[in-house]
Enzyme design. Sequence first.
Site: not given
Ligand code: NDP
Ligand SMILES: CC(C)=CCC[C@@H](C)[C@H]1CC[C@H]2C3=C(CC[C@]12C)[C@@]1(C)CCC(=O)C[C@@H]1CC3
Length: 345
Positions: A144, A148
């Site tokens: 992933y 990114k």
């Molecule tokens: N959550 C976090 O802690 C972090 C997230 N990010 C970034 O933030 C962004 C949003 O994350 P988040 O909201 O958590 O993720 P989600 O999975 O909730 O949202 C992503 C959306 O993109 C859709 N999607 C995936 N593949 C495609 C495709 N091929 N075409 C069109 N749509 C697609 C997903 O659909 P489906 O669910 O069906 O796959 C989903 O609706 C991402 O770019 C992630 O990398 C960055 C740092 C931390």
């Molecule tokens: C040890 C354990 C089972 C913790 C449960 C929480 C985890 C699922 C989250 C703690 C930190 C989170 C995190 C992300 C996903 C969910 C956690 C691992 C990301 C990998 C999501 C996508 C990103 O771009 C970075 C995030 C870092 C922190």
Amino acid sequence: MATRIRPSSKRCAVIGGSGFLGRHLVEKLLDRGYSVAVFDIRQSYEVPGVTFHQGDLCDQQALLPALKDVSLVFHCASPAPASDDRALFERVNIQGTQTVIKACIEARVQKLVLTSSASVVFEGTDIKNGREDLPYAKKPIDYYTQTKIVQEKLVLEACDKQKGFLTVAIRPHGIFGPRDPQLVPILVDTARRGKMKFIIGDGSNLVDFTFVENVVHGHILAAEHLRTDSPICGKPYHITNDEPIRFWDFMSEVLVGLGYAAPRYHLPYALVYGLALLLWLLSLILRPLVSFKPTFTPMRVALAGTHHYYSCERAKEDMGYKPVVSLKEGIERTVKSYPHLRHGA
Ligand SMILES: NC(=O)C1=CN([C@@H]2O[C@H](COP(=O)(O)OP(=O)(O)OC[C@H]3O[C@@H](n4cnc5c(N)ncnc54)[C@H](OP(=O)(O)O)[C@@H]3O)[C@@H](O)[C@H]2O)C=CC1
Ligand SMILES: CC(C)=CCC[C@@H](C)[C@H]1CC[C@H]2C3=C(CC[C@]12C)[C@@]1(C)CCC(=O)C[C@@H]1CC3
């Protein structure tokens, strides 16, 4: 000759607008008077003021109708990190982002705001107050993150002031809030299976967890500051809560808030990381025969046992960023939003 309607600066598209962050972004954009086109592989809700376009972002022809007469595009779609599917990450985050850039240029979009990730510089070892000039991870912690990094480079390199196509990347970290499909649900599932009793390491490691509305605020500020004369063109920006917290204190506050016990017993980091690596390798070897997904993957253990917090000074200086919701309030609102995940529910 057909006249082309000049894209309105209040008309935007959100690629990934059905997801966790995307939907919060759409809601705030509507509040601020934008009209929004959502492009996503799935449609998860319906609201007035939003037109939905369902499709795969790797398909340029499917994307174009969503970008028609749009001046600003947010790209926050990605496969979930937990899918651990290398081919899917490469297809969507790399080839798909190239397609998004081409489609934006073809549709004469002026601004592209990418949701990147602060993890693009994380290699599984401590990062304290990391600034944006840290080098990209040479050994990213998973596929992933690897994709990114390439995605962010593609978007930032596409910034072209002469051609009037401006780009910027937002790097959030540990996004949490209502409707988050991963952090709180995975945490609660792990607690319900009795596996949240242990603290990995001494528990003093500081981490950024960022309330979703602050991440949204950072995206909108970036979009509104993205002009030819702005220092933000072609640059990445950390967006955090600016309140690093001990990883295990954050987990404990959420768990206790939902009625579960906080983890208490300490385990050495190296031991847990070694075990997680072994289990992960085993799951790869056995994949053709049995499929199992370990809860404590090497990536999660690294995130749970090291410092990883980032400076958002650059966002403060260049776009006047300041978190709008404190960590305390963010945790309270998040806990309240999950009545179905409460202990005993
Ligand atoms: N959550 C976090 O802690 C972090 C997230 N990010 C970034 O933030 C962004 C949003 O994350 P988040 O909201 O958590 O993720 P989600 O999975 O909730 O949202 C992503 C959306 O993109 C859709 N999607 C995936 N593949 C495609 C495709 N091929 N075409 C069109 N749509 C697609 C997903 O659909 P489906 O669910 O069906 O796959 C989903 O609706 C991402 O770019 C992630 O990398 C960055 C740092 C931390
Ligand atoms: C040890 C354990 C089972 C913790 C449960 C929480 C985890 C699922 C989250 C703690 C930190 C989170 C995190 C992300 C996903 C969910 C956690 C691992 C990301 C990998 C999501 C996508 C990103 O771009 C970075 C995030 C870092 C922190």
